[in-house]
Scaffold this active site. Structure first.
Site, mmCIF file in Angstrom:
data_model
loop_
_atom_site.group_PDB
_atom_site.id
_atom_site.type_symbol
_atom_site.label_atom_id
_atom_site.label_comp_id
_atom_site.label_asym_id
_atom_site.label_seq_id
_atom_site.Cartn_x
_atom_site.Cartn_y
_atom_site.Cartn_z
ATOM 1 N N CYS A 97 0.822 -1.212 0.000
ATOM 2 C CA CYS A 97 0.000 0.000 0.000
ATOM 3 C C CYS A 97 0.863 1.273 0.000
ATOM 4 C CB CYS A 97 -0.988 -0.028 1.159
ATOM 5 S SG CYS A 97 -2.380 1.125 0.908
ATOM 6 N N GLU A 157 -3.593 -8.501 3.286
ATOM 7 C CA GLU A 157 -3.429 -9.015 4.646
ATOM 8 C C GLU A 157 -4.585 -8.650 5.566
ATOM 9 O OE1 GLU A 157 -1.987 -4.777 5.112
ATOM 10 O OE2 GLU A 157 -2.116 -6.286 3.535
ATOM 11 N N HIS A 197 -4.441 -4.200 0.258
ATOM 12 C CA HIS A 197 -4.180 -4.799 1.565
ATOM 13 C C HIS A 197 -4.662 -6.252 1.594
ATOM 14 C CE1 HIS A 197 -2.735 -1.388 3.932
ATOM 15 N NE2 HIS A 197 -3.621 -0.632 3.311
ATOM 16 N N LYS A 204 -11.856 8.551 -1.126
ATOM 17 C CA LYS A 204 -11.046 7.425 -0.692
ATOM 18 C C LYS A 204 -11.477 6.148 -1.403
ATOM 19 C CE LYS A 204 -9.474 5.095 3.535
ATOM 20 N NZ LYS A 204 -9.610 5.012 5.009
ATOM 21 N N SER A 223 -7.709 0.529 0.682
ATOM 22 C CA SER A 223 -8.060 1.584 1.628
ATOM 23 C C SER A 223 -7.028 2.689 1.481
ATOM 24 C CB SER A 223 -8.075 1.036 3.053
ATOM 25 O OG SER A 223 -8.375 2.045 3.989
ATOM 26 N N ARG A 255 -14.233 4.238 12.638
ATOM 27 C CA ARG A 255 -13.300 5.262 13.114
ATOM 28 C C ARG A 255 -13.516 6.585 12.390
ATOM 29 N NH1 ARG A 255 -7.773 4.221 10.671
ATOM 30 N NH2 ARG A 255 -8.948 5.126 8.930
#
Length: 313
Positions: free
Chosen positions: A141, A236, A234, A162, A191, A248
């Site tokens: 990333c 992972e 990502h 985003k 992300s 968040r």
């Protein structure tokens, strides 16, 4: 074969719950084999969560892999100093060593200029060091964008919104060894705000764009020799990672969009379906096999002397 990690690392207990065997260091010392030496430079704020995620993916291999966790000199406020002192080594303490592989994680820095990041000078030192001391480095990333900028001068651009969710990808270079076993389409989380224009990547003769899509752009790239591998997403991530980021951002008053293709019926109250785990396991297994194990010298002192040829040969 199991993954070897420092004794009492929290990831051991977390992954045992998933029936993933992680070998403590004291047990691995009794095995008479040459394990792969993989360093992880963990730049993510929640270091323990990232440790679990990466060790999980590295476990899907017949190779024994010794993990060494590495940190830079900057102050870390989001992980206890006791954890860092117990399980991490400073880069300056390991930079005379050679490694079969290196993973550099992402970081929530996509809206900042590289030159404004406090640890950018030392990270540049790491990027130069990796080319001489590591057989293959995997950049995730933000680290992928940072390394592309440093090595090729291609700066990422900031998206209007985003990129957040689970996206479908295609194989653009199906003969690339790191793509072996992949279906024609596969899913992976993204992300990020940053994006490197595909047309600029394709102009760089040393870069191969291996997979991606019109929606996300380039997802998986590598240089011609396979010593640098770049992943803009990502693979992972856990099932709930995008959910936690979404909550968040909501609580911070950012009014984020709901992550796409993530919640059943686009309902954040429902548990997300994990549709990318098989791809993540295969990607890390292929990297360890084709980019690391099959290219690294038996004697790690010879890494910088190792002849690095086109990975498609």
């Amino acid at each position: 074969m199991p993954i070897r990690v420092p004794d009492k690392l929290p990831a051991i207990d977390a992954l045992k719950q998933e029936n993933i065997y992680v070998m403590p260091a004291h047990r691995a010392d009794t095995q008479d084999i040459r394990p792969m030496q993989v360093a992880v430079l963990n730049l993510m704020p929640d270091k323990i969560t990232t440790e679990v995620q990466l060790v999980r993916l590295l476990s899907n291999s017949p190779l024994q892999v010794d993990i060494e966790l590495v940190r830079l000199d900057h102050q870390v406020k989001t992980t206890s100093e006791a954890h860092l002192n117990t399980f991490y080594r400073y880069f300056n303490d390991i930079k005379d060593k050679n490694y079969d592989g290196l993973i550099i994680t992402g970081a929530p820095l996509g809206l900042k200029d590289y030159e404004d990041i406090t640890y950018w000078p030392q990270l540049k030192e790491v990027l130069d060091w990796a080319d001489q001391h590591v057989t293959s480095t995997l950049y995730l990333c933000w680290a992928a964008h940072a390394a592309i900028y440093y090595h090729y001068g291609i700066r990422h651009q900031i998206r209007d919104t985003k990129l957040s969710g689970i996206y479908q990808h295609q194989k653009w270079e199906s003969k690339a060894p790191i793509m072996r076993g992949f279906d024609d389409v596969f899913f992976a989380p993204h992300s990020r705000y940053g994006e490197v224009p595909l047309e600029l990547l394709n102009k760089e003769s040393d870069l191969i764009t291996i997979s991606g899509s019109d929606e996300v752009g380039a997802y998986l790239m590598q240089n011609q020799s396979g010593t640098r591998v770049f992943i803009t997403g990502h693979p992972e991530y856990d099932r709930a990672t995008l959910h936690d980021e979404y909550v968040r951002d909501l609580e911070s008053g950012l009014a984020p969009d709901i992550p796409v293709n993530y919640y059943p019926n686009n309902d954040p109250k429902k548990e997300p379906l994990k549709s990318w785990q098989a791809h993540g396991y295969l990607l890390f297994s292929n990297w360890l096999n084709y980019n690391v194990y099959q290219k690294t010298p038996y004697n790690l002192s010879q890494v910088s002397e190792n002849v690095r040829t086109d990975n498609f040969a």
